[in-house]
Design a protein around this motif. Structure first.
Motif, PDB file in Angstrom:
ATOM      1  N   THR A  79       0.941  -1.136   0.194  1.00 15.79           N
ATOM      2  CA  THR A  79      -0.692   0.557   0.199  1.00 15.79           C
ATOM      3  C   THR A  79       1.137   1.122  -0.016  1.00 15.79           C
ATOM      4  OG1 THR A  79      -0.277  -0.005   2.499  1.00 15.79           O
ATOM      5  CG2 THR A  79      -1.589  -0.929   1.268  1.00 15.79           C
ATOM      6  N   VAL A  80       0.629   2.393  -0.693  1.00 13.35           N
ATOM      7  CA  VAL A  80       0.963   3.550  -0.879  1.00 13.35           C
ATOM      8  C   VAL A  80       0.251   4.702  -0.969  1.00 13.35           C
ATOM      9  CG1 VAL A  80       2.349   5.172  -2.670  1.00 13.35           C
ATOM     10  CG2 VAL A  80       3.115   2.061  -2.740  1.00 13.35           C
ATOM     11  N   ARG A  92       2.853   1.457 -11.111  1.00 12.57           N
ATOM     12  CA  ARG A  92       3.707   0.534 -12.488  1.00 12.57           C
ATOM     13  C   ARG A  92       4.939  -0.162 -11.338  1.00 12.57           C
ATOM     14  NH1 ARG A  92       5.497   3.489 -17.929  1.00 12.57           N
ATOM     15  NH2 ARG A  92       3.304   3.783 -18.306  1.00 12.57           N
ATOM     16  N   ALA A  93       5.030  -0.410 -10.378  1.00 14.54           N
ATOM     17  CA  ALA A  93       5.596  -0.896  -9.391  1.00 14.54           C
ATOM     18  C   ALA A  93       5.783  -2.298  -9.523  1.00 14.54           C
ATOM     19  CB  ALA A  93       6.806   0.256  -8.607  1.00 14.54           C
ATOM     20  N   GLY A  94       4.015  -1.962  -9.126  1.00 16.51           N
ATOM     21  CA  GLY A  94       3.854  -3.083  -8.281  1.00 16.51           C
ATOM     22  C   GLY A  94       2.538  -2.802  -7.168  1.00 16.51           C
ATOM     23  N   ALA A  95       2.483  -1.645  -6.942  1.00 21.37           N
ATOM     24  CA  ALA A  95       1.840  -1.477  -5.251  1.00 21.37           C
ATOM     25  C   ALA A  95      -0.005  -1.623  -5.997  1.00 21.37           C
ATOM     26  CB  ALA A  95       1.413   0.199  -5.513  1.00 21.37           C
ATOM     27  N   GLY A  96       0.038  -2.840  -4.971  1.00 22.13           N
ATOM     28  CA  GLY A  96      -1.521  -3.103  -4.502  1.00 22.13           C
ATOM     29  C   GLY A  96      -2.841  -2.121  -5.282  1.00 22.13           C
ATOM     30  N   ARG A  97      -2.220  -0.825  -3.798  1.00 20.78           N
ATOM     31  CA  ARG A  97      -2.933  -0.429  -3.135  1.00 20.78           C
ATOM     32  C   ARG A  97      -3.008   1.662  -2.741  1.00 20.78           C
ATOM     33  NH1 ARG A  97      -8.523   0.047  -2.575  1.00 20.78           N
ATOM     34  NH2 ARG A  97      -9.482   2.306  -1.836  1.00 20.78           N
ATOM     35  N   THR A  98      -3.134   2.444  -4.034  1.00 16.69           N
ATOM     36  CA  THR A  98      -3.032   3.377  -3.660  1.00 16.69           C
ATOM     37  C   THR A  98      -3.579   4.348  -3.108  1.00 16.69           C
ATOM     38  OG1 THR A  98      -2.891   4.112  -5.912  1.00 16.69           O
ATOM     39  CG2 THR A  98      -0.559   3.153  -5.407  1.00 16.69           C
ATOM     40  N   VAL A  99      -3.947   5.383  -2.017  1.00 20.42           N
ATOM     41  CA  VAL A  99      -4.240   6.786  -2.344  1.00 20.42           C
ATOM     42  C   VAL A  99      -3.639   8.078  -2.353  1.00 20.42           C
ATOM     43  CG1 VAL A  99      -3.827   6.750   0.174  1.00 20.42           C
ATOM     44  CG2 VAL A  99      -5.811   7.969  -0.547  1.00 20.42           C
ATOM     45  N   GLY A 100      -3.865   9.105  -3.400  1.00 21.63           N
ATOM     46  CA  GLY A 100      -3.719  10.468  -2.839  1.00 21.63           C
ATOM     47  C   GLY A 100      -4.252  11.425  -2.022  1.00 21.63           C
ATOM     48  N   VAL A 101      -3.551  11.973  -1.575  1.00 27.02           N
ATOM     49  CA  VAL A 101      -3.672  12.614   0.092  1.00 27.02           C
ATOM     50  C   VAL A 101      -3.902  14.186  -0.450  1.00 27.02           C
ATOM     51  CG1 VAL A 101      -3.342  13.837   2.106  1.00 27.02           C
ATOM     52  CG2 VAL A 101      -3.117  11.698   1.816  1.00 27.02           C
ATOM     53  N   ALA A 145      -8.866   5.231   3.882  1.00 24.30           N
ATOM     54  CA  ALA A 145      -8.792   4.632   2.871  1.00 24.30           C
ATOM     55  C   ALA A 145      -8.036   3.427   2.238  1.00 24.30           C
ATOM     56  CB  ALA A 145      -8.518   5.900   1.839  1.00 24.30           C
ATOM     57  N   LEU A 146      -7.116   3.073   2.435  1.00 29.52           N
ATOM     58  CA  LEU A 146      -6.411   2.318   3.288  1.00 29.52           C
ATOM     59  C   LEU A 146      -7.338   0.677   3.468  1.00 29.52           C
ATOM     60  CD1 LEU A 146      -2.318   3.270   2.392  1.00 29.52           C
ATOM     61  CD2 LEU A 146      -3.940   2.576   0.236  1.00 29.52           C
ATOM     62  N   GLY A 147      -7.313   1.000   4.353  1.00 25.92           N
ATOM     63  CA  GLY A 147      -7.875  -0.097   5.592  1.00 25.92           C
ATOM     64  C   GLY A 147      -6.465  -0.316   6.395  1.00 25.92           C
ATOM     65  N   VAL A 148      -5.747  -0.053   6.212  1.00 26.90           N
ATOM     66  CA  VAL A 148      -4.474  -0.325   6.988  1.00 26.90           C
ATOM     67  C   VAL A 148      -3.507   0.777   6.793  1.00 26.90           C
ATOM     68  CG1 VAL A 148      -4.192  -2.929   6.958  1.00 26.90           C
ATOM     69  CG2 VAL A 148      -3.363  -1.331   5.028  1.00 26.90           C
ATOM     70  N   PRO A 149      -2.147   1.336   7.700  1.00 28.74           N
ATOM     71  CA  PRO A 149      -1.664   2.422   7.007  1.00 28.74           C
ATOM     72  C   PRO A 149      -0.456   2.170   6.310  1.00 28.74           C
ATOM     73  CG  PRO A 149      -1.522   1.644   9.794  1.00 28.74           C
ATOM     74  CD  PRO A 149      -2.145   0.259   9.142  1.00 28.74           C
ATOM     75  N   ALA A 150      -0.202   3.040   5.672  1.00 28.67           N
ATOM     76  CA  ALA A 150       0.582   2.744   4.208  1.00 28.67           C
ATOM     77  C   ALA A 150       2.392   1.752   4.464  1.00 28.67           C
ATOM     78  CB  ALA A 150       0.782   4.354   3.418  1.00 28.67           C
ATOM     79  N   ALA A 154       3.162   2.559   7.904  1.00 28.87           N
ATOM     80  CA  ALA A 154       3.165   1.547   9.340  1.00 28.87           C
ATOM     81  C   ALA A 154       4.199   1.064   9.855  1.00 28.87           C
ATOM     82  CB  ALA A 154       2.426  -0.174   7.757  1.00 28.87           C
ATOM     83  N   ASP A 155       4.274   0.458  10.553  1.00 26.26           N
ATOM     84  CA  ASP A 155       5.636  -0.344  11.126  1.00 26.26           C
ATOM     85  C   ASP A 155       6.482  -1.121  10.373  1.00 26.26           C
ATOM     86  OD1 ASP A 155       5.118   0.969  13.983  1.00 26.26           O
ATOM     87  OD2 ASP A 155       4.368  -1.031  15.394  1.00 26.26           O
ATOM     88  N   GLY A 156       7.499  -0.618  10.094  1.00 28.09           N
ATOM     89  CA  GLY A 156       8.244  -2.198   9.554  1.00 28.09           C
ATOM     90  C   GLY A 156       7.985  -0.990   7.699  1.00 28.09           C
TER      91      GLY A 156
END
Length: 353
Positions: free
Chosen positions: A196-197, A216-225, A262-267, A288-290
């Motif tokens: 997630t990004v 393009r790099a393969g992010a599964g879900r993106t959010v723009g703020v 928006a993502l359901g989880v932290p980015a 997200a942690d990590g």
């Protein structure tokens, strides 16, 4: 002795690199490993232009006068408040016989190094600039060192469009590198969880490119703020993000809540592309942690980012987007050509300026 990093052009103080110098030598005669550019247009970086505009209340004449004073005093364009500058386009006038840049006289180029370390002279008083846009038509010359970076302008794109893209081409390249690593690591581990990004400032120049690069790099879900409704509508129309949310990036809780909702989880990856200070803590909270936070803004306080992460007990990696990643120009121009949403946002921005 001629230094490949330009030490011989530092007038004061001695012993520092050109970016840290107060004043540079701008003489037009070049050393064997230098290149002289006939300047056509500057692109002031967003943080610097915003600071100047706010300081002078949008008074174009005052903004122009201060930019002229900075260049004349320092021999380069380096905003004394933000410490940032921008980049330029122009035509190669002369290339030293030992220059490693591979440039030839007559080529139109964009410099991919900051104006904060580029010896610069303006000869027309910026008469063609009204002081109200980041792009500054001008006449003069600039000097590139052996360790400088420049790209020949593509023939299929308007030079102003190329300049706007190349000014921020480090952002999508670094975002792509970081997201690709997360995707590869999860593939090796057999983990199906998507990467997630979040891109803070997603409707801007660097933000829109970072969103396209992440996808393009393969992010599964993106959010723009974005901060305002007009930018949300523009980014939704561009189709570059899976979700677009409104939030003031300076409000840590609001930013974190918007991204997580928006993502359901932290980015996993948060990219900060806004040109205002005070966004560090919100970006850390939204990650997200990590995870990784990329600060691609000269308005960032890196002390605030580091101390804020410590105070929040946040296990995040924080990266400084330094504007250079190998292949960054080609990647950004490829996104402009291949992503209609990116091109539309850039062209609308240029039309508004």
């Amino acid at each position: 002795m001629t230094s490949p990093v330009g030490l011989h052009r530092v007038l004061e103080p001695g012993g520092v690199l050109p970016q840290a110098a107060w004043r540079l030598d701008t003489r037009p005669e070049i050393a064997p490993n230098e290149v002289r550019i006939r300047v056509e247009r500057l692109n002031l970086d967003a943080a610097s232009f915003r600071q100047l505009s706010v300081k002078h209340g949008g008074d174009g004449d005052a903004i122009r006068a201060e930019v002229l004073d900075i260049i004349a005093t320092r021999g380069k364009m380096q905003n004394p408040v933000t410490g940032s500058g921008g980049m330029l386009i122009g035509t190669v006038e002369e290339a030293g016989r030992r220059s490693p840049l591979g440039l030839k006289a007559g080529e139109r180029v964009a410099t991919l190094v900051s104006l904060t370390l580029t010896p610069l002279v303006v000869t027309d008083g910026l008469a063609g600039w009204d002081g109200r846009s980041e792009q500054v038509p001008c006449a003069g010359w600039a000097i590139l060192f052996a360790r400088s970076v420049a790209a020949v302008l593509p023939g299929d794109l308007d030079p102003q469009l190329s300049l706007a893209v190349l000014d921020v081409c480090g952002a999508p390249a670094l975002a792509s590198r970081v997201v690709s690593r997360y995707v590869a690591e999860r593939a090796v581990e057999g983990e199906a969880r998507p990467v997630t990004v979040a891109v803070v400032g997603g409707a801007g120049k660097s933000g829109s490119l970072a969103l396209a690069a992440a996808r393009r790099a393969g992010a599964g879900r993106t959010v723009g703020v974005v901060p305002v409704v007009a930018e949300r509508e523009a980014l939704v129309a561009a189709g570059l993000a899976d979700a677009v949310v409104l939030a003031d990036a300076r409000d840590p809780v609001a930013l974190s809540t918007a991204v997580t909702s928006a993502l359901g989880v932290p980015a996993d990856v948060t990219v900060v592309c806004v040109d205002v200070p005070g966004c560090e803590h919100g970006a850390v909270l939204a990650t997200a942690d990590g995870g990784t936070v990329i600060f691609f803004s000269m308005a960032t306080s890196f002390a605030a980012a580091a101390l804020g992460a410590e105070g929040l007990a946040a296990d995040v990696t924080m990266l400084v987007g330094n504007g250079y990643v190998p292949g960054h120009a080609e990647l950004a121009l490829g996104l402009l050509r291949g992503e209609p949403g990116v091109r539309g946002l850039f062209e609308a921005r240029l039309a508004a300026d």
